[in-house]
Scaffold this motif. Structure first.
Motif, PDB file in Angstrom:
ATOM      1  N   GLY A 208      14.208   1.184   2.826  1.00  0.00           N
ATOM      2  CA  GLY A 208      13.892   1.879   4.065  1.00  0.00           C
ATOM      3  C   GLY A 208      12.800   2.910   3.908  1.00  0.00           C
ATOM      4  O   GLY A 208      12.121   3.258   4.889  1.00  0.00           O
ATOM      5  N   TRP A 209      12.585   3.389   2.683  1.00  0.00           N
ATOM      6  CA  TRP A 209      11.501   4.347   2.443  1.00  0.00           C
ATOM      7  C   TRP A 209      10.135   3.673   2.488  1.00  0.00           C
ATOM      8  O   TRP A 209       9.107   4.340   2.641  1.00  0.00           O
ATOM      9  N   VAL A 210      10.131   2.326   2.357  1.00  0.00           N
ATOM     10  CA  VAL A 210       8.884   1.564   2.497  1.00  0.00           C
ATOM     11  C   VAL A 210       8.637   1.243   3.971  1.00  0.00           C
ATOM     12  O   VAL A 210       7.527   1.424   4.491  1.00  0.00           O
ATOM     13  N   GLU A 211       9.705   0.775   4.623  1.00  0.00           N
ATOM     14  CA  GLU A 211       9.633   0.433   6.046  1.00  0.00           C
ATOM     15  C   GLU A 211      11.046   0.515   6.595  1.00  0.00           C
ATOM     16  O   GLU A 211      11.971  -0.042   5.988  1.00  0.00           O
ATOM     17  N   PRO A 212      11.268   1.178   7.698  1.00  0.00           N
ATOM     18  CA  PRO A 212      12.626   1.310   8.240  1.00  0.00           C
ATOM     19  C   PRO A 212      13.310  -0.045   8.391  1.00  0.00           C
ATOM     20  O   PRO A 212      12.742  -0.995   8.935  1.00  0.00           O
ATOM     21  N   GLY A 213      14.545  -0.130   7.861  1.00  0.00           N
ATOM     22  CA  GLY A 213      15.342  -1.344   7.974  1.00  0.00           C
ATOM     23  C   GLY A 213      15.091  -2.393   6.907  1.00  0.00           C
ATOM     24  O   GLY A 213      15.803  -3.404   6.855  1.00  0.00           O
ATOM     25  N   LEU A 214      14.105  -2.175   6.034  1.00  0.00           N
ATOM     26  CA  LEU A 214      13.764  -3.183   5.021  1.00  0.00           C
ATOM     27  C   LEU A 214      14.746  -3.111   3.851  1.00  0.00           C
ATOM     28  O   LEU A 214      15.112  -2.030   3.399  1.00  0.00           O
ATOM     29  N   SER A 215      15.170  -4.285   3.357  1.00  0.00           N
ATOM     30  CA  SER A 215      16.085  -4.337   2.209  1.00  0.00           C
ATOM     31  C   SER A 215      15.946  -5.680   1.521  1.00  0.00           C
ATOM     32  O   SER A 215      15.356  -6.623   2.051  1.00  0.00           O
ATOM     33  N   ALA A 216      16.502  -5.771   0.310  1.00  0.00           N
ATOM     34  CA  ALA A 216      16.516  -7.020  -0.463  1.00  0.00           C
ATOM     35  C   ALA A 216      17.910  -7.195  -1.051  1.00  0.00           C
ATOM     36  O   ALA A 216      18.459  -6.254  -1.623  1.00  0.00           O
ATOM     37  N   ALA A 217      18.473  -8.385  -0.919  1.00  0.00           N
ATOM     38  CA  ALA A 217      19.823  -8.663  -1.421  1.00  0.00           C
ATOM     39  C   ALA A 217      19.737  -9.419  -2.745  1.00  0.00           C
ATOM     40  O   ALA A 217      18.941 -10.355  -2.880  1.00  0.00           O
TER      41      ALA A 217
ATOM     42  N   ARG B 130       0.831  -1.207   0.000  1.00  0.00           N
ATOM     43  CA  ARG B 130       0.000   0.000   0.000  1.00  0.00           C
ATOM     44  C   ARG B 130       0.871   1.266   0.000  1.00  0.00           C
ATOM     45  O   ARG B 130       0.567   2.235  -0.716  1.00  0.00           O
ATOM     46  N   THR B 131       1.958   1.253   0.759  1.00  0.00           N
ATOM     47  CA  THR B 131       2.852   2.409   0.804  1.00  0.00           C
ATOM     48  C   THR B 131       3.445   2.712  -0.562  1.00  0.00           C
ATOM     49  O   THR B 131       3.474   3.865  -1.000  1.00  0.00           O
ATOM     50  N   VAL B 132       3.915   1.684  -1.265  1.00  0.00           N
ATOM     51  CA  VAL B 132       4.516   1.877  -2.594  1.00  0.00           C
ATOM     52  C   VAL B 132       3.509   2.506  -3.548  1.00  0.00           C
ATOM     53  O   VAL B 132       3.835   3.439  -4.295  1.00  0.00           O
ATOM     54  N   ILE B 133       2.295   2.016  -3.529  1.00  0.00           N
ATOM     55  CA  ILE B 133       1.285   2.517  -4.470  1.00  0.00           C
ATOM     56  C   ILE B 133       0.794   3.903  -4.067  1.00  0.00           C
ATOM     57  O   ILE B 133       0.609   4.780  -4.913  1.00  0.00           O
ATOM     58  N   GLU B 134       0.602   4.124  -2.787  1.00  0.00           N
ATOM     59  CA  GLU B 134       0.166   5.447  -2.338  1.00  0.00           C
ATOM     60  C   GLU B 134       1.187   6.523  -2.698  1.00  0.00           C
ATOM     61  O   GLU B 134       0.824   7.637  -3.101  1.00  0.00           O
ATOM     62  N   LEU B 135       2.466   6.186  -2.578  1.00  0.00           N
ATOM     63  CA  LEU B 135       3.521   7.143  -2.885  1.00  0.00           C
ATOM     64  C   LEU B 135       3.851   7.190  -4.379  1.00  0.00           C
ATOM     65  O   LEU B 135       4.669   8.018  -4.797  1.00  0.00           O
ATOM     66  N   GLU B 136       3.246   6.284  -5.170  1.00  0.00           N
ATOM     67  CA  GLU B 136       3.519   6.162  -6.605  1.00  0.00           C
ATOM     68  C   GLU B 136       5.020   6.002  -6.850  1.00  0.00           C
ATOM     69  O   GLU B 136       5.624   6.680  -7.679  1.00  0.00           O
ATOM     70  N   ARG B 137       5.597   5.045  -6.139  1.00  0.00           N
ATOM     71  CA  ARG B 137       7.044   4.813  -6.209  1.00  0.00           C
ATOM     72  C   ARG B 137       7.378   3.488  -6.886  1.00  0.00           C
ATOM     73  O   ARG B 137       8.457   2.937  -6.670  1.00  0.00           O
ATOM     74  N   GLY B 138       6.478   2.960  -7.692  1.00  0.00           N
ATOM     75  CA  GLY B 138       6.763   1.691  -8.363  1.00  0.00           C
ATOM     76  C   GLY B 138       8.002   1.741  -9.234  1.00  0.00           C
ATOM     77  O   GLY B 138       8.779   0.780  -9.298  1.00  0.00           O
ATOM     78  N   HIS B 139       8.217   2.877  -9.914  1.00  0.00           N
ATOM     79  CA  HIS B 139       9.405   2.984 -10.751  1.00  0.00           C
ATOM     80  C   HIS B 139      10.683   3.021  -9.918  1.00  0.00           C
ATOM     81  O   HIS B 139      11.752   2.625 -10.397  1.00  0.00           O
ATOM     82  N   SER B 140      10.594   3.479  -8.683  1.00  0.00           N
ATOM     83  CA  SER B 140      11.763   3.447  -7.806  1.00  0.00           C
ATOM     84  C   SER B 140      12.196   2.003  -7.569  1.00  0.00           C
ATOM     85  O   SER B 140      13.401   1.689  -7.585  1.00  0.00           O
ATOM     86  N   LEU B 141      11.221   1.127  -7.357  1.00  0.00           N
ATOM     87  CA  LEU B 141      11.540  -0.293  -7.202  1.00  0.00           C
ATOM     88  C   LEU B 141      12.165  -0.850  -8.470  1.00  0.00           C
ATOM     89  O   LEU B 141      13.175  -1.564  -8.429  1.00  0.00           O
ATOM     90  N   ALA B 142      11.555  -0.534  -9.620  1.00  0.00           N
ATOM     91  CA  ALA B 142      12.052  -1.065 -10.893  1.00  0.00           C
ATOM     92  C   ALA B 142      13.465  -0.580 -11.187  1.00  0.00           C
ATOM     93  O   ALA B 142      14.319  -1.347 -11.656  1.00  0.00           O
TER      94      ALA B 142
END
Length: 415
Positions: free
Chosen positions: A321-330, A288-300
């Motif tokens: 971290g902009w989605v949730e503090p401390g969150l990351s993907a390796a 929901r945070t990604v879509i509300e902020l319209e940050r899908g291209h940031s992920l891509a």
């Protein structure tokens, strides 16, 4: 008035013309001869394209980002509209706005008006759909005419790359051209020589053409679905037994050309219901945070960068971290190969189909010419070279070979 060759790619675009030293690409963004196929619509302003479009989006300027525009050709999306400011615009008109800006920049840089274009095209815009393929080409033709080109013709992108490669050939050879780009993987087997290069008619030298709609953006999508989207709820259960969270949202979010489809009130209402009924609501809150902020291209953008780093042997930690503090993907090389091995295998399979179409054995191929950004993926390159173990491997200009070849063809056709 003059002729040009236009390589409108899924990821990048080039345009070339006859310069003082022969066929050459025109600078389209500062000194760069390549420009990303991206456009950013800012309210009450003219849209910006290329790197400037990505920069505007990353800076958080309010507006609408679109990339991988070519991917909608041949799909039902081409006639759909997307919100821009307070209105809506058709995807075909988005492509027209982007290509019109490229044309204007090229004419300014070259000091010439272009009324004739040889457009590059994949061997198949659409896999297994000849009618859809014809519609895609006709759509691109209409767009080109709509922005001021009076004479529009097409050439297969791998054939164009072959014309560029042929300039360095010193004796007759049979080459397999592999153009692995952002949206498609295209192959041609062509007979080349210095003498043949001067001929106007080359139909007899083209021994086979084949392709598949798989490219770098598909690697981005699969890698995102495998590493990032599970953190946002993909595959998580609903409270109702044996039901999972619908996966369509995640597929759209992982697909460059579909991201903007999620930015609407209906999608947010649906996600609110999934948040209520999901067994892992904390994951859906991230979606929901990604879509509300319209940050899908940031992920891509982050996944694409991690893919490139992994291709070079490194590893990346995508900061979420902009989605949730401390969150990351390796993502590292092993993850890249594990998630995308099937795509690489499907690309390599086309080499065998091309050889069968030409009636040749692998030993008959003298050179394997590689172009397109996705030839930089080690497992893709390894799969191709394994199909032709006796061929000389030639690395072309990753992003420029097709554009130069189209320019050679445009000069020839205009003569």
């Amino acid at each position: 008035m003059a002729a040009c060759g236009l390589d409108f790619g899924t990821s990048n675009t080039t345009l070339g013309h006859l310069g003082a030293a022969g066929p050459q690409l025109v600078p389209l963004e500062d000194r760069h001869v390549t420009i990303p196929s991206a456009i950013f619509f800012e309210p009450n302003r003219e849209p910006v394209i290329g790197r400037a479009a990505t920069d505007a989006y990353v800076q958080g300027i309010p507006g609408r980002m679109m990339r991988s525009l070519k991917s909608v050709l041949g799909s039902g999306l081409i006639e759909e509209t997307t919100p821009v400011g307070r209105g809506r615009i058709r995807f075909r008109d988005v492509i027209g706005r982007y290509l019109a800006a490229v044309k204007a920049r090229a004419e300014d840089a070259a000091g010439a008006s272009f009324d004739t274009v040889v457009h590059g095209r994949p061997v198949h815009f659409v896999d297994g759909d000849a009618a859809g393929d014809r519609r895609a080409e006709e759509t691109l033709r209409a767009i080109a005419e709509g922005i001021g080109f009076r004479h529009v013709s097409f050439q297969y992108e791998p054939i164009a790359a072959a014309l560029d490669h042929e300039r360095s050939v010193t004796r007759e050879e049979i080459a397999l051209i592999a153009d692995i780009g952002g949206g498609t993987s295209d192959f041609s087997i062509v007979r080349l020589s210095p003498e043949r290069h001067a001929r106007a008619e080359r139909a007899d030298d083209i021994l086979a053409n084949d392709g598949v709609r798989i490219g770098g953006t598909d690697f981005d999508r699969v890698l995102s679905l495998g590493t990032v989207m599970p953190l946002l709820g993909l595959g998580s259960p609903m409270r109702r037994p044996e039901l999972s969270v619908p996966n369509a949202y995640f597929h759209d979010l992982a697909t460059w050309s579909s991201i903007n489809r999620l930015y609407n009130a209906r999608t947010l209402r649906e996600i609110a219901e999934i948040f209520r009924d999901g067994a892992r609501p904390e994951l859906i809150a991230r979606l929901r945070t990604v879509i509300e902020l319209e940050r899908g291209h940031s992920l891509a953008i982050a996944v694409e960068g991690a893919k490139i780093a992994a291709s070079d042997g490194g590893a990346s930690e995508i900061d979420l971290g902009w989605v949730e503090p401390g969150l990351s993907a390796a993502i590292d090389r092993a993850a890249l190969v594990a998630h995308t091995a099937m795509l690489a295998a499907r690309i390599s399979e086309r080499v065998g189909r091309c050889l069968a179409q030409a009636g040749l054995r692998a030993e008959a191929i003298d050179a394997l010419f590689l172009t397109g950004g996705s030839t930089g993926l080690p497992h893709v390159r390894a799969g191709l070279t394994a199909c032709l173990p006796g061929a000389r491997v030639v690395a072309g200009d990753t992003f420029g070979s097709v554009g130069i070849g189209l320019t050679i063809e445009a000069i020839r056709r205009a003569a």
